[in-house]
Design an enzyme around this catalytic site. Structure first.
Site, PDB file in Angstrom:
ATOM      1  N   ALA A  81      -0.111 -10.753 -10.683  1.00  0.00           N
ATOM      2  CA  ALA A  81      -0.970 -10.573  -9.509  1.00  0.00           C
ATOM      3  C   ALA A  81      -1.787  -9.308  -9.774  1.00  0.00           C
ATOM      4  CB  ALA A  81      -0.120 -10.418  -8.257  1.00  0.00           C
ATOM      5  N   GLY A 101      -1.354  -1.455  -4.704  1.00  0.00           N
ATOM      6  CA  GLY A 101      -0.526  -2.428  -5.424  1.00  0.00           C
ATOM      7  C   GLY A 101      -0.357  -3.680  -4.594  1.00  0.00           C
ATOM      8  N   ASN A 102       0.591  -4.505  -4.960  1.00  0.00           N
ATOM      9  CA  ASN A 102       0.883  -5.702  -4.168  1.00  0.00           C
ATOM     10  C   ASN A 102       2.364  -6.034  -4.288  1.00  0.00           C
ATOM     11  OD1 ASN A 102       1.235  -7.649  -6.467  1.00  0.00           O
ATOM     12  ND2 ASN A 102      -0.857  -6.953  -6.863  1.00  0.00           N
ATOM     13  N   HIS A 103       2.772  -7.092  -3.582  1.00  0.00           N
ATOM     14  CA  HIS A 103       4.210  -7.382  -3.452  1.00  0.00           C
ATOM     15  C   HIS A 103       4.797  -8.189  -4.607  1.00  0.00           C
ATOM     16  CE1 HIS A 103       4.578  -5.662   0.472  1.00  0.00           C
ATOM     17  NE2 HIS A 103       3.545  -6.365   0.918  1.00  0.00           N
TER      18      HIS A 103
END
Ligand code: CTP
Length: 401
Positions: A277, A209-211
């Site tokens: 994102a 995943g990402n932030h």
């Protein structure tokens, strides 16, 4: 008359600055608005209902029952009548009650029943305004989607100087004019937005995943809805949700689901902003069972995801406006412009990675907007809500064939 036929509730609570409200009522009436003034009992000490009733042309309301006949004022009907509810000045006490859902007077009951957008213009002494409880209450109210007209700096009734002065009635009036000007600028338009991260499953318990928090995309959705658009928000995994119940949220988990959600709606959309994102790679084949430790090393083969934005660029019809985001760590401008062209976009928003208060998870952002027509708009650091306003203003300025 710029406000002809608009119904506005002006809620006045008990602070010195209440004495300025007759001026605001006059400005609003002159602009053609219908004004219903509601006062808290404490407000009567600072400005007379007779003045306000005379200027607004309507009896001022304070209590649920206000006459000998025992006629009950219907707070729900009144709340539904309004196109806008403005609370000015709003005291620390009334703010706290609004933030916590306490409805112990008529004004608060109307506020809690409000169907219309709500604006607050606080006024209080400098230390009360700076108090963490007030800060938190204001933040809470903004999270509910309430528009804040911040207090300004100046000399206060206490003799102290600092932030806490009610914004001048002329400027509050301008906020109201801007609000109604923007309100319907996207009415009849369908807007499609992506926001948040995507989670690509490695096994049943782990993911790539990402932030991203989704805050920027959610702010874009809120602003579009405020301007009258019908909004579909395809939202990756985040605990955040838009406050406006009219926004249709389509929760998704991974890039593939996001692609499916977006393509389902793009055909009928007039404008689309891809703010999510999205993971560029996903595990080729997620493990069926939890991957156990015990091996010396582990490699996870990845395959590219579909680039949703680039795909929309290939499908875009002449009447559709398409926008994307770019996050670059080097050659920012060149890369953003190349992406604008490659993905066939009308505009691209470049996130600055140099500004510590911008980007993932922050409430503020610093961006540059590049438009297909050659414009480059460098914006200072501002709230994501304000950035969303700027993005929509640029989107609206684009001509479609
Ligand atoms: N995007 C998308 N689908 C993907 C990847 C990205 O829709 N699978 C969109 C994002 O929502 C964003 C834009 O593409 O609006 C830019 O994403 P970014 O990661 O900056 O660029 P990439 O196209 O992935 O290019 P690169 O990784 O080479 O910078």
């Amino acid at each position: 008359m710029p406000l002809a036929g608009k119904n506005i509730i002006l809620g006045i609570s008990g602070g010195i600055a209440a004495y300025k409200m007759p001026l605001l009522v006059r400005l609003l009436k002159k602009a053609g608005a219908n004004i219903q003034v509601i006062m808290t009992p404490a407000a009567h000490d600072f400005v007379t209902p007779v003045t306000l009733a005379t200027l607004s042309g309507r009896p001022v309301l304070t209590d649920f029952i206000q006459n000998k006949e025992g006629l009950w004022h219907n707070h729900v009907a009144l709340a539904q009548w309004a196109d806008l509810m403005l609370l000015a000045p709003v005291t620390a006490n009334t703010l706290a009650k609004m933030a916590h859902g306490q409805a112990d007077n008529f004004l608060l009951a109307v506020y809690m029943s409000a169907k219309s957008p709500v604006m607050v213009a606080p006024a209080m002494d400098v230390d009360m305004y700076a108090h963490p409880a007030t800060r938190q209450n204001l933040q809470q109210l903004q999270a509910y989607g309430i528009h804040l007209i911040p207090a300004t700096k100046g000399e206060l009734a206490s003799g102290l100087t600092g932030y806490g002065r009610l914004e001048e009635p002329e400027n509050i009036y301008k906020h109201i004019l801007d609000f109604f000007k923007q309100k319907n600028s996207l009415s009849g338009k369908k807007v499609l937005i992506t926001a948040g991260p995507t989670y690509e499953a490695i096994d049943p318990v782990r993911f790539i995943g990402n932030h991203s928090s989704g805050k920027m995309g959610i702010a874009l959705a809120e602003e579009a809805a405020k301007r009258g658009a019908s909004v579909v928000l395809v939202l990756g995994p985040t605990h955040l949700r838009p406050a406006n119940p009219d926004i249709k949220v389509l929760p998704v988990t991974n890039a593939e689901e996001m692609f499916a959600g977006v393509t389902e709606h793009f055909g009928t959309a007039d404008m689309a902003v891809m703010a999510a994102a999205v993971a560029d790679f996903t595990p080729e084949k997620p493990a069926e069972h939890k991957i156990k430790k015990g091996q010396a090393s582990l490699s996870i083969p990845l395959k590219p995801t579909k680039d949703i934005l680039a795909y929309l660029g290939t499908q875009k019809k002449r009447h559709q406006i398409l926008a994307g985001f770019a996050m670059e760590t080097e050659n920012e401008t060149e890369n953003a412009l190349a992406k604008l062209k490659r993905k066939n976009l009308d505009l691209i928003v470049l996130n600055s990675l140099r500004e510590p208060q911008a980007g993932f998870k922050h409430d503020t952002n610093k961006v540059t907007i590049f438009v297909k027509d050659g414009r480059q708009i460098d914006l200072p650091l501002k709230s994501k809500k304000a950035v969303a306003e700027d993005i929509w203003s640029v989107m609206e300025s684009l001509k479609t064939d």
